[in-house]
Scaffold this motif. Structure first.
Motif, PDB file in Angstrom:
ATOM      1  N   ALA A   1     -14.097  58.023  48.869  1.00 18.71           N
ATOM      2  CA  ALA A   1     -14.940  57.051  49.418  1.00 18.71           C
ATOM      3  C   ALA A   1     -15.267  56.378  47.969  1.00 18.71           C
ATOM      4  CB  ALA A   1     -16.259  57.268  50.148  1.00 18.71           C
ATOM      5  N   SER A   2     -15.491  57.205  47.046  1.00 12.38           N
ATOM      6  CA  SER A   2     -15.888  56.694  45.390  1.00 12.38           C
ATOM      7  C   SER A   2     -14.707  55.740  44.969  1.00 12.38           C
ATOM      8  CB  SER A   2     -16.323  57.690  44.706  1.00 12.38           C
ATOM      9  OG  SER A   2     -17.446  58.253  45.125  1.00 12.38           O
ATOM     10  N   ALA A   3     -13.517  56.465  45.428  1.00 10.45           N
ATOM     11  CA  ALA A   3     -12.233  55.839  44.682  1.00 10.45           C
ATOM     12  C   ALA A   3     -11.967  54.587  45.301  1.00 10.45           C
ATOM     13  CB  ALA A   3     -11.234  56.798  44.773  1.00 10.45           C
ATOM     14  N   CYS A   4     -12.282  54.375  46.628  1.00  7.23           N
ATOM     15  CA  CYS A   4     -12.032  53.403  47.424  1.00  7.23           C
ATOM     16  C   CYS A   4     -12.727  52.121  47.045  1.00  7.23           C
ATOM     17  CB  CYS A   4     -12.351  53.390  48.911  1.00  7.23           C
ATOM     18  SG  CYS A   4     -10.933  54.361  49.667  1.00  7.23           S
ATOM     19  N   LEU A   5     -14.159  52.475  46.717  1.00 11.93           N
ATOM     20  CA  LEU A   5     -15.204  51.531  46.150  1.00 11.93           C
ATOM     21  C   LEU A   5     -14.826  51.015  44.875  1.00 11.93           C
ATOM     22  CD1 LEU A   5     -17.996  50.835  47.038  1.00 11.93           C
ATOM     23  CD2 LEU A   5     -19.097  52.350  45.544  1.00 11.93           C
ATOM     24  N   SER A   6     -14.335  52.023  43.887  1.00 14.62           N
ATOM     25  CA  SER A   6     -13.791  51.459  42.800  1.00 14.62           C
ATOM     26  C   SER A   6     -12.590  50.467  42.758  1.00 14.62           C
ATOM     27  CB  SER A   6     -13.444  52.622  41.761  1.00 14.62           C
ATOM     28  OG  SER A   6     -14.310  53.443  41.622  1.00 14.62           O
ATOM     29  N   THR A   7     -11.857  50.689  43.660  1.00 11.97           N
ATOM     30  CA  THR A   7     -10.458  49.997  43.687  1.00 11.97           C
ATOM     31  C   THR A   7     -10.916  48.767  44.608  1.00 11.97           C
ATOM     32  OG1 THR A   7      -9.479  52.022  44.264  1.00 11.97           O
ATOM     33  CG2 THR A   7      -8.393  49.999  44.559  1.00 11.97           C
ATOM     34  N   ALA A   8     -11.993  48.570  45.359  1.00 10.69           N
ATOM     35  CA  ALA A   8     -12.543  47.511  46.137  1.00 10.69           C
ATOM     36  C   ALA A   8     -12.991  46.644  45.182  1.00 10.69           C
ATOM     37  CB  ALA A   8     -13.313  48.036  47.259  1.00 10.69           C
ATOM     38  N   LEU A   9     -13.727  47.006  44.117  1.00 18.14           N
ATOM     39  CA  LEU A   9     -14.400  46.163  43.253  1.00 18.14           C
ATOM     40  C   LEU A   9     -13.505  45.116  42.688  1.00 18.14           C
ATOM     41  CD1 LEU A   9     -17.118  45.666  41.724  1.00 18.14           C
ATOM     42  CD2 LEU A   9     -16.231  47.098  40.149  1.00 18.14           C
ATOM     43  N   LEU A  10     -12.252  45.253  42.621  1.00 19.58           N
ATOM     44  CA  LEU A  10     -11.441  44.308  42.090  1.00 19.58           C
ATOM     45  C   LEU A  10     -10.980  43.189  42.931  1.00 19.58           C
ATOM     46  CD1 LEU A  10      -9.585  43.225  39.528  1.00 19.58           C
ATOM     47  CD2 LEU A  10      -7.781  44.471  40.668  1.00 19.58           C
ATOM     48  N   ILE A  11     -11.144  43.796  44.331  1.00 21.10           N
ATOM     49  CA  ILE A  11     -10.699  42.810  45.519  1.00 21.10           C
ATOM     50  C   ILE A  11     -12.023  41.747  45.494  1.00 21.10           C
ATOM     51  CG2 ILE A  11     -10.166  42.861  47.669  1.00 21.10           C
ATOM     52  CD1 ILE A  11      -8.829  45.318  47.306  1.00 21.10           C
ATOM     53  N   LEU A  12     -13.295  42.671  45.524  1.00 17.33           N
ATOM     54  CA  LEU A  12     -14.609  41.711  45.860  1.00 17.33           C
ATOM     55  C   LEU A  12     -14.462  40.621  44.670  1.00 17.33           C
ATOM     56  CD1 LEU A  12     -17.085  42.255  47.537  1.00 17.33           C
ATOM     57  CD2 LEU A  12     -18.166  43.380  45.565  1.00 17.33           C
ATOM     58  N   ILE A  13     -14.355  41.089  43.293  1.00 19.81           N
ATOM     59  CA  ILE A  13     -14.380  40.056  42.338  1.00 19.81           C
ATOM     60  C   ILE A  13     -13.549  38.866  42.547  1.00 19.81           C
ATOM     61  CG2 ILE A  13     -14.094  39.625  39.867  1.00 19.81           C
ATOM     62  CD1 ILE A  13     -15.115  42.263  39.390  1.00 19.81           C
ATOM     63  N   ALA A  14     -12.050  39.304  42.864  1.00 23.54           N
ATOM     64  CA  ALA A  14     -11.179  38.248  43.146  1.00 23.54           C
ATOM     65  C   ALA A  14     -11.701  37.385  44.310  1.00 23.54           C
ATOM     66  CB  ALA A  14      -9.883  38.855  43.463  1.00 23.54           C
ATOM     67  N   MET A  15     -12.280  37.995  45.465  1.00 23.72           N
ATOM     68  CA  MET A  15     -12.653  37.275  46.586  1.00 23.72           C
ATOM     69  C   MET A  15     -13.564  36.124  46.434  1.00 23.72           C
ATOM     70  SD  MET A  15     -12.555  39.811  49.726  1.00 23.72           S
ATOM     71  CE  MET A  15     -14.169  39.524  50.270  1.00 23.72           C
ATOM     72  N   PHE A  16     -14.703  36.779  45.593  1.00 25.46           N
ATOM     73  CA  PHE A  16     -15.988  35.762  45.237  1.00 25.46           C
ATOM     74  C   PHE A  16     -15.580  34.887  44.167  1.00 25.46           C
ATOM     75  CE2 PHE A  16     -18.771  38.288  47.404  1.00 25.46           C
ATOM     76  CZ  PHE A  16     -19.944  37.543  47.935  1.00 25.46           C
ATOM     77  N   LEU A  17     -14.618  35.030  43.317  1.00 26.87           N
ATOM     78  CA  LEU A  17     -14.075  33.766  42.444  1.00 26.87           C
ATOM     79  C   LEU A  17     -13.362  33.011  43.228  1.00 26.87           C
ATOM     80  CD1 LEU A  17     -12.719  35.621  39.150  1.00 26.87           C
ATOM     81  CD2 LEU A  17     -14.702  34.476  39.553  1.00 26.87           C
ATOM     82  N   VAL A  18     -12.645  33.470  44.378  1.00 31.27           N
ATOM     83  CA  VAL A  18     -12.019  32.326  44.962  1.00 31.27           C
ATOM     84  C   VAL A  18     -12.699  31.638  45.903  1.00 31.27           C
ATOM     85  CG1 VAL A  18     -10.045  31.870  47.117  1.00 31.27           C
ATOM     86  CG2 VAL A  18      -9.742  33.574  44.942  1.00 31.27           C
ATOM     87  N   LYS A  19     -13.664  32.513  46.543  1.00 27.84           N
ATOM     88  CA  LYS A  19     -14.624  31.852  47.579  1.00 27.84           C
ATOM     89  C   LYS A  19     -15.663  30.513  46.806  1.00 27.84           C
ATOM     90  CE  LYS A  19     -19.038  33.195  49.870  1.00 27.84           C
ATOM     91  NZ  LYS A  19     -19.919  32.741  48.870  1.00 27.84           N
TER      92      LYS A  19
END
Lengths: 289, 292
Positions: free
Chosen positions: B24-42
């Motif tokens: 779960a921690s590893a998923c969180l770390s990986t998801a962070l990049l996606i989250l950042i990209a998503m918010f920049l695009v949003k």
């Protein structure tokens, strides 16, 4: 590093030319940096005193000290580390102990972390502002700033912890297995303790990077220079204070230099602890294998 | 690493829970990049859909309140200042690595390396402060106003110099010792050994280090913001003030709203894309080549 003694030195014109270029480049670098560090020491010490560290800024920071700013900086760093360290160590443990070398999971995670490590800090600031301050409703606060910095230092922590774990010899893992230890027990009693110096060095590097950060904090933890009473308050980090005094306050240079001297001394201290830990770890590794 | 699924210990119940927590921690770390990209695009989406990406390049200037979103002058200034910084820092950094590896006695080389490492740790606001109070007035004496492309490139080159010096030093140390022995056996001079044998053998890693330094220069905000003068224009001489993309974000985020704010996020996306491209190039350059 391998010894690279070049024995044959003849005094041809080309060799002299190269030496001239190399020596003058080195001289330029040493001169430039002596100039910079010298300026910080000379101008910084004019204002630096115990009371500078323990009083509040007054007159927009032109006079007074940096006490509340030091407290805010410390709180921001504390939040960043408290959040990033467990996630970072857990991710590194998962990557090096629970995934295969060259496996897909490891490749994807490592790639995304490498990309994350390269994102410019101002972009972390934009993200932190949009996500923590506005979307999560945390506003300009020490909490938002700390969480933004946690995102920034996460790749550093993971990379160093992973390096620490991967240099623990495989015999130790086999030994643990042979003794019937569970993987959890092997991790907490053998692997992580062996990697502790590397984790500590990574921690120091992360703190150093976070303490030097300005751009990511301007729009997340804000500018307020009062003593913070809770984590929801806006708090000004030391680096932001230096920026504000230099750019927005006429006559703030003296206090800016003193604050910069404090920040640089802090960073040098943190970096030398990291280097010492890395070196000690390096020698340990040689005796261990 | 040992990770065979048939291993006896993996069946332990606690291990399964531990495995899930770590996963779960590893998923969180990986998801962070996606989250950042998503918010920049949003955040940039409203302006991307209403006016389109091309107008950010083609608009006549940067007047966000009058709906003119031309980022071209700032994009140009960012590229020019980073290129100049690399052109100044690369020769100095490479020369400094040669000094460390071949010329300085061991003790001095070690001391010099720790000096360079120390410089890498100086925060960018400190460089900015020094640039604004020392370098800018100095340049201003010859060519007012002083806050200029020249000041920004000099400060940036000081900041990226340690990166280039340290990566070149590391690149030289990975050149196989046999190359050096071969050069000595052939009776090559010191100059020829360094220029014709060592540097060409290490050129891929040196290039990768320079690209990483360039990526760092492109993303640098505070130091450039403090010494560059921040006038939105294509710099036509070394003494012109100019504003980079990063400085623009830092200066205007405080009060930007609506399309203006969204367009700042667009410039953030643009910057990230350029930095990513450089980092990928550096990665391929250093990974794609094996010595000997």
């Amino acid at each position: 590093m391998a010894e690279m003694a070049i024995t044959r030195k003849n005094n041809s014109a080309r060799d002299l030319g190269l030496m001239l270029v190399v020596w003058s480049a080195t001289a330029i670098i040493i001169a430039a940096f002596t100039w910079i560090i010298g300026d910080f020491i000379i101008h910084g010490f004019e204002r630096l005193s115990w009371s500078f560290l323990t009083t509040s800024p007054s007159n927009a920071g032109r006079s007074g000290g940096i006490a509340p700013i030091l407290v805010s900086t410390l709180l921001i760093l504390l939040i960043a580390i408290t959040v990033a360290l467990p996630i970072g160590v857990a991710t590194a443990a998962f990557l090096s102990e629970f995934t295969r070398v060259g496996g897909r999971v490891r490749q994807i995670t490592t790639l995304s972390l490498d990309i994350l490590a390269g994102v410019p800090s101002i972009v972390f600031g934009l993200f932190g502002n949009a996500f923590f301050c506005i979307w999560l409703g945390l506003g300009f606060s020490i909490l938002s700033g700390g969480l933004t910095l946690a995102c920034m230092v996460l790749p550093i922590l993971i990379r160093t912890t992973q390096a620490g774990l991967s240099s623990v010899p495989d015999e130790w893992r086999r030994g643990a297995s042979a003794l019937g230890l569970s993987r959890g027990a092997a991790l907490t009693h053998i692997l992580l303790p062996a990697a502790t110096p590397a984790i500590a060095a990574g921690l120091m590097l992360g703190i150093g990077r976070a303490a030097a950060e300005t751009a990511a904090l301007i729009f997340t933890s804000g500018y307020v220079d009062r003593m913070p009473s809770s984590l929801d308050d806006s708090g000004r980090a030391l680096a932001v204070h230096i920026y504000d005094l230099t750019m927005n306050v006429a006559g703030g240079d003296a206090n800016a230099y003193a604050s910069a001297l404090v920040l640089i001394s802090l960073l040098i201290l943190i970096n030398s602890v990291a280097v010492t830990l890395t070196n000690r770890y390096g020698s340990q590794r040689i005796t261990a294998s | 690493m040992i990770s065979s699924k048939s291993s006896f210990s993996f069946l332990w119940r606690n291990d399964k829970i531990l495995g899930r927590v770590l996963w779960a921690s590893a998923c969180l770390s990986t998801a962070l990049l996606i989250l950042i990209a998503m918010f920049l695009v949003k955040e940039s989406w409203p302006v991307l859909t209403s006016i389109g990406i091309t107008r950010f390049i083609t608009d006549a200037g940067w007047y966000p309140l009058e709906k003119l979103f031309g980022l071209a002058p700032m994009l140009g200034a960012t590229v020019i200042v980073s290129t100049l910084a690399v052109l100044i820092a690369a020769p100095l950094g490479i020369a400094s690595a040669i000094f460390c590896s071949f010329i300085a006695p061991r003790r001095i080389a070690q001391a010099y390396r720790s000096l360079i490492a120390l410089l890498a740790g100086i925060p960018s606001v400190a460089y900015g402060l020094w640039g604004l109070t020392v370098l800018v007035p100095l340049i201003g004496q010859f060519q007012p106003p002083g806050a200029s492309l020249l000041a920004a490139s000099l400060i940036l080159s000081l900041m990226i110099l340690p990166t280039i010096a340290l990566t070149t030093d590391a690149a030289i140390s990975t050149v196989p010792k046999s190359y050096l022995q071969g050069a000595t056996a052939l009776g090559l001079t010191r100059e020829a050994t360094i220029i014709k044998v060592i540097l060409p053998a290490a050129r891929a890693s040196i290039g990768a280090g320079i690209l990483l330094a360039a990526a760092r220069a492109l993303g640098e905000t505070m130091a450039v913001l403090m010494v560059a003068g921040n006038v939105v224009q294509f710099p036509t001489s070394l003494f012109d003030p100019m504003r980079t993309l990063t400085a623009n974000m830092a200066l205007e985020m405080a009060y930007a709203t609506g399309d203006h704010r969204a367009s700042l996020f667009v410039s953030g996306l643009m910057l990230t894309a350029i930095v990513m491209a450089l980092a990928t190039l550096a990665w391929r350059l250093s990974g794609g080549r094996v010595h000997g």
